[in-house]
Design a protein around this motif. Structure first.
Motif, PDB file in Angstrom:
ATOM      1  N   THR A  52     -54.776 -23.681  19.208  1.00  0.00           N
ATOM      2  CA  THR A  52     -55.076 -22.330  18.750  1.00  0.00           C
ATOM      3  C   THR A  52     -55.074 -22.315  17.224  1.00  0.00           C
ATOM      4  OG1 THR A  52     -52.726 -21.713  18.784  1.00  0.00           O
ATOM      5  CG2 THR A  52     -53.996 -21.348  20.818  1.00  0.00           C
ATOM      6  N   ARG A  53     -55.482 -21.179  16.670  1.00  0.00           N
ATOM      7  CA  ARG A  53     -55.491 -21.088  15.211  1.00  0.00           C
ATOM      8  C   ARG A  53     -54.068 -21.137  14.652  1.00  0.00           C
ATOM      9  NH1 ARG A  53     -59.436 -17.148  16.616  1.00  0.00           N
ATOM     10  NH2 ARG A  53     -61.522 -17.987  16.277  1.00  0.00           N
ATOM     11  N   GLU A  54     -53.109 -20.618  15.404  1.00  0.00           N
ATOM     12  CA  GLU A  54     -51.724 -20.679  14.960  1.00  0.00           C
ATOM     13  C   GLU A  54     -51.148 -22.077  15.117  1.00  0.00           C
ATOM     14  OE1 GLU A  54     -52.904 -18.500  17.127  1.00  0.00           O
ATOM     15  OE2 GLU A  54     -53.048 -16.765  15.770  1.00  0.00           O
ATOM     16  N   SER A  84     -61.384 -24.496  18.374  1.00  0.00           N
ATOM     17  CA  SER A  84     -60.129 -24.014  18.931  1.00  0.00           C
ATOM     18  C   SER A  84     -60.390 -23.278  20.240  1.00  0.00           C
ATOM     19  CB  SER A  84     -59.434 -23.071  17.944  1.00  0.00           C
ATOM     20  OG  SER A  84     -60.203 -21.903  17.763  1.00  0.00           O
ATOM     21  N   LEU A  85     -59.371 -23.168  21.059  1.00  0.00           N
ATOM     22  CA  LEU A  85     -59.488 -22.442  22.318  1.00  0.00           C
ATOM     23  C   LEU A  85     -59.806 -20.970  22.070  1.00  0.00           C
ATOM     24  CD1 LEU A  85     -59.201 -22.394  25.399  1.00  0.00           C
ATOM     25  CD2 LEU A  85     -56.734 -22.113  25.091  1.00  0.00           C
ATOM     26  N   ASP A  86     -59.292 -20.414  20.971  1.00  0.00           N
ATOM     27  CA  ASP A  86     -59.560 -19.003  20.654  1.00  0.00           C
ATOM     28  C   ASP A  86     -61.047 -18.757  20.462  1.00  0.00           C
ATOM     29  OD1 ASP A  86     -56.836 -18.798  20.659  1.00  0.00           O
ATOM     30  OD2 ASP A  86     -56.646 -19.029  18.492  1.00  0.00           O
ATOM     31  N   TYR A  88     -50.829 -28.785  23.540  1.00  0.00           N
ATOM     32  CA  TYR A  88     -52.032 -28.093  23.071  1.00  0.00           C
ATOM     33  C   TYR A  88     -52.892 -27.719  24.276  1.00  0.00           C
ATOM     34  CZ  TYR A  88     -50.604 -30.321  18.701  1.00  0.00           C
ATOM     35  OH  TYR A  88     -49.886 -30.749  17.605  1.00  0.00           O
ATOM     36  N   GLN A 115     -62.815 -18.620  23.792  1.00  0.00           N
ATOM     37  CA  GLN A 115     -62.444 -17.425  24.551  1.00  0.00           C
ATOM     38  C   GLN A 115     -63.107 -16.163  24.017  1.00  0.00           C
ATOM     39  OE1 GLN A 115     -58.149 -17.709  24.369  1.00  0.00           O
ATOM     40  NE2 GLN A 115     -58.038 -18.609  26.423  1.00  0.00           N
TER      41      GLN A 115
END
Length: 763
Positions: A502-504, A571-573, A479, A576
């Motif tokens: 991430t979302r995925e 999440s990282l998304d 992750y 970003q």
């Protein structure tokens, strides 16, 4: 007085075992309370000592190099400043161990926040590559004065000149960099640059306001991280505070249980010695003298145990292995040590004296002429259920034993309550043990889904790092993520803002409340952050990251063992989207079942080569609690001893009360074995009822206490786990079978008494 002493001496010879148990129980109680006091002192005073001697700064602020930190010295409430010092982030290696560090440039030992050397010497311009390590960092690197440290980036080695204590927050692998004091000439050559300044305040209670003023003067975009003296003190207390709380809680619980045990023992003894008390009064003893006989006798037992405990703790406490020995050794040097050493035993003795006063007062009310015993059975008439049970041809011994155990409701309930209290505390101790084991056996349920944290060299790209990590067959998931410091609303403190997965492929957070974050602005937060901001699940929070605002919707509360729970995770998304230039700076690794984290960490670091990966095992909060296991075992022994005293008292009372029914039972044709079975069954039923009450009350109480501790530490409620059904069943069976075994011998002796002895006992 001579007659009083002779009677007390005769009674002691008759009941040596019971007297010994009372003394040993008092020893265990006083020892637990004294060790709790030592651990509380050890938890707070070492940090306070370092802070006072070093004139520690109440606030440390990390800023950009261009920030005008000199303006902070003119703020109201600022007594003095430390620095500013130039800083640089780097990674050092020593004896195979790696650590992230903050190189701090200085030449002389500062007047504010002065490091206290524990070994070696201070920086010397004659040794330009010399450094001084903060103590916790040196311990993690296994470094000593004279060792060489390898600096990242290919720079020359550093030589350890000394090791020093500091009142700042200590080094934590993967969470906080360790401090390395070096000459200013060595700092600009290592990684990103910055500066740090410390503020010593005239009023420490104004810390939050001072931080807010400082951030306003400098600008939120110029401030990277803020740490305060409260945070450092709280982390310094850490596990020792928990140990002290547990020892104090169980010590007080054991004190109450012992007081009730003594009260029950005196009450039972008085009921069994009514004729002896009448004789004492007949020969001239006044009611006050009778009360003093019983009170002073048991007070002497308590005093003997308290003095023995204080003496043993003072003489041998510092020789105990591990943290307990260190705590006692330091506690013995504190100014209030002598007062505590006297106050705790005296308090215990007075408490036991108070609980025995009522029972001793009952002895003074016994008439000088024995009252003829009633001809009715001691247990009263048979109840309807008992008669129906006999009609069903159940064994008479079992029916009469059950009837004997529960007929006298007030006395039966008091006996069950006394037996249930130590058993209840044992259930709580077992729950604490199970919760600690769960951190190791089921870490994913305790907020520790990832076993490893990896930080890659800047030369490795994100895809290359993922490919390198996924190559290991022991790695189940990778992750990517970032973790940055964020200023809370009001700009009074910093928190950890984390973007993982991430979302995925979302990170598997352990939720205690709410749901996982799925949307663009959704996040989960730890209990420490919710308490800090005074928000709850469902609220929106605004924070500042490097001058940029970040607004998140808290949709769940996660169990967060790190950073005192002051963590908000998304999440990282999502991060970003607010900062497109953001790239993964760390990777959380989830391993397959059965994989050994330390071995996998070594293999990953070796497979990358040339120090490209910094791999370390995620810290487990339970790793700092090995002494708690020994504490729990000792508490179980003390509580079991108190329960044994209660049980022997109950058995003795049951045997004495059964003497009046012995002739009647033999007259209706019951054999000595059946009469023995009546007393044994009554004891077993009483023990079984106490086990049921202790389990029914102890499990919810244990969950509440453990979750309350988790909430206060920032981890959050939801970490409590009770013992398994097998363990509870074994505990209950051991208690009941032990009670049955203890009751067999005295019941058998009583059932085989001669008719002449029985007649004299009921006369």
């Amino acid at each position: 007085m001579r007659a009083t002493l002779r009677w007390a001496h005769s009674d002691l010879r008759t009941h040596r075992g019971e007297a010994l148990f009372l003394v040993l129980a008092t020893v265990g109680i006083v020892t637990s309370l004294l060790l709790a006091a030592a651990l509380f002192g050890y938890a707070t005073n070492p940090w306070q000592r370092v802070f006072t001697q070093s004139r520690g700064a109440h606030v440390w602020i990390h800023t950009e190099p261009s920030a005008k930190v000199s303006d902070l010295a003119r703020l109201d409430g600022v007594e003095a400043v430390a620095g500013p010092y130039p800083t640089a982030s780097a990674t050092v290696t020593s004896r195979g161990s790696r650590a992230s560090v903050e190189l701090r440039g200085t030449t002389e030992q500062p007047a504010i926040g002065r490091p206290l050397l524990t070994s070696g010497r201070w920086l010397d311009p004659a040794t330009p590559d010399g450094v001084v390590l903060e103590k916790s960092l040196a311990r993690a690197l296994l470094a000593e004065p004279g060792d060489a440290l390898t600096l990242s980036g290919g720079a020359g080695p550093l030589t350890v000149l000394g090791i020093a204590d500091s009142a700042e927050p200590q080094y934590r692998r993967g969470e906080r960099s360790g401090v390395v004091w070096a000459l200013p000439s060595a700092v600009p050559h290592a990684g990103s640059e910055g500066q740090v300044i410390g503020l010593r305040l005239t009023d420490p209670e104004d810390t939050d306001y001072a931080v807010q003023r400082a951030v306003t003067v400098l600008g939120a975009g110029a401030v990277g991280e803020v740490s305060t003296w409260r945070q450092a003190q709280s982390e310094a207390q850490g596990d020792d505070r928990l140990l002290g709380q547990i020892l104090g809680l169980f010590g007080l619980g054991a004190l109450v249980a012992a007081g009730l045990a003594v009260h029950g023992a005196i009450g039972t003894r008085i009921r069994g010695h009514l004729r002896d008390i009448s004789v004492l009064k007949a020969i001239g003893f006044t009611p006050g003298q009778v009360v003093r006989v019983f009170l002073l006798q048991h007070l002497a037992y308590a005093l003997l145990g308290a003095v023995a405990a204080a003496t043993l703790t003072q003489a041998l406490g510092s020789r105990m292995p591990g943290r307990l020995g260190d705590a006692v050794a330091m506690w013995q040097g504190l100014p209030g040590h002598a007062v505590t050493l006297v106050a705790v035993p005296v308090g215990v003795v007075l408490f036991i004296a108070a609980t025995t006063g009522l029972a001793a007062w009952r002895a003074g009310r016994v008439p000088p002429v024995p009252v003829p015993r009633t001809a009715a059975p001691a247990a009263g008439r048979l109840s309807g259920p008992a008669r129906r049970a006999l009609g069903l041809r159940l064994p008479p011994a079992l029916v009469l034993g059950w009837h004997k155990a529960f007929t006298r409701r007030a006395r039966s309930l008091a006996t069950i309550a006394r037996l249930a209290l130590p058993l209840l505390l044992i259930v709580v101790a077992m729950s604490a043990w199970t919760t600690i084991d769960r951190f190791h056996s089921r870490p994913e349920q305790m907020g520790l889904a990832a076993a490893l944290t990896v930080r890659a060299d800047d030369a490795l790209s994100d895809p290359a790092t993922r490919t390198l990590l996924a190559r290991s067959p022991e790695v189940a998931a990778v992750y990517p993520g970032v973790e940055v410091a964020a200023l809370v609303p009001g700009q009074t403190a910093t928190i950890a803002l984390r973007g993982l997965g991430t979302r995925e492929d979302p990170y598997p957070y352990t939720l205690a409340e709410g749901r996982l974050a799925h949307g663009f602005d959704e996040a989960v937060a730890g209990q420490g952050l919710l308490d800090l901001l005074d928000v709850r699940v469902g609220d929106w929070v605004r924070m500042t990251v490097s001058g940029r605002p970040q607004i998140l919707h808290i949709v769940g509360r996660s169990i967060e063992p790190e950073n005192a729970g002051r963590v908000i995770s998304t999440s990282l998304d999502t991060l970003q989207e607010n900062d497109p230039t953001l790239r993964p700076m760390l990777y959380q690794i989830r391993l397959r079942a059965g994989a050994e984290p330390h071995q996998v960490a070594t293999d990953l670091a070796a497979s990358a080569g040339r120090g490209q990966l910094d791999v370390h095992v995620v810290a487990n909060p339970a790793d700092g609690l090995p002494p708690l296991r020994a504490v729990v075992v000792g508490l179980l022994g003390v509580l079991a001893l108190i329960g044994l005293v209660d049980l022997l008292t109950a058995i003795g009372g049951s045997v004495r009360e059964g003497e009046r029914d012995l002739l009647a039972l033999k007259a209706i044709g019951l054999s000595p074995r059946q009469i023995t079975a009546i007393t044994v069954t009554a004891t077993g039923c009483t023990a079984l009822a106490a086990v049921v009450v202790a389990t029914a009350v102890g499990l919810p109480l244990a969950h509440w206490l453990i979750d309350a501790q988790g909430r206060s530490s920032g981890i959050g409620a939801g970490i409590a786990h009770g013992p398994s059904l097998i363990m509870l069943s074994a505990f209950g069976a051991a208690a009941v079978l032990g009670a049955l075994a203890l009751a067999v011998l005295p019941a058998a002796r009583a059932s085989r008494r001669r008719f002449a002895d029985t007649l004299s006992g009921v006369a």
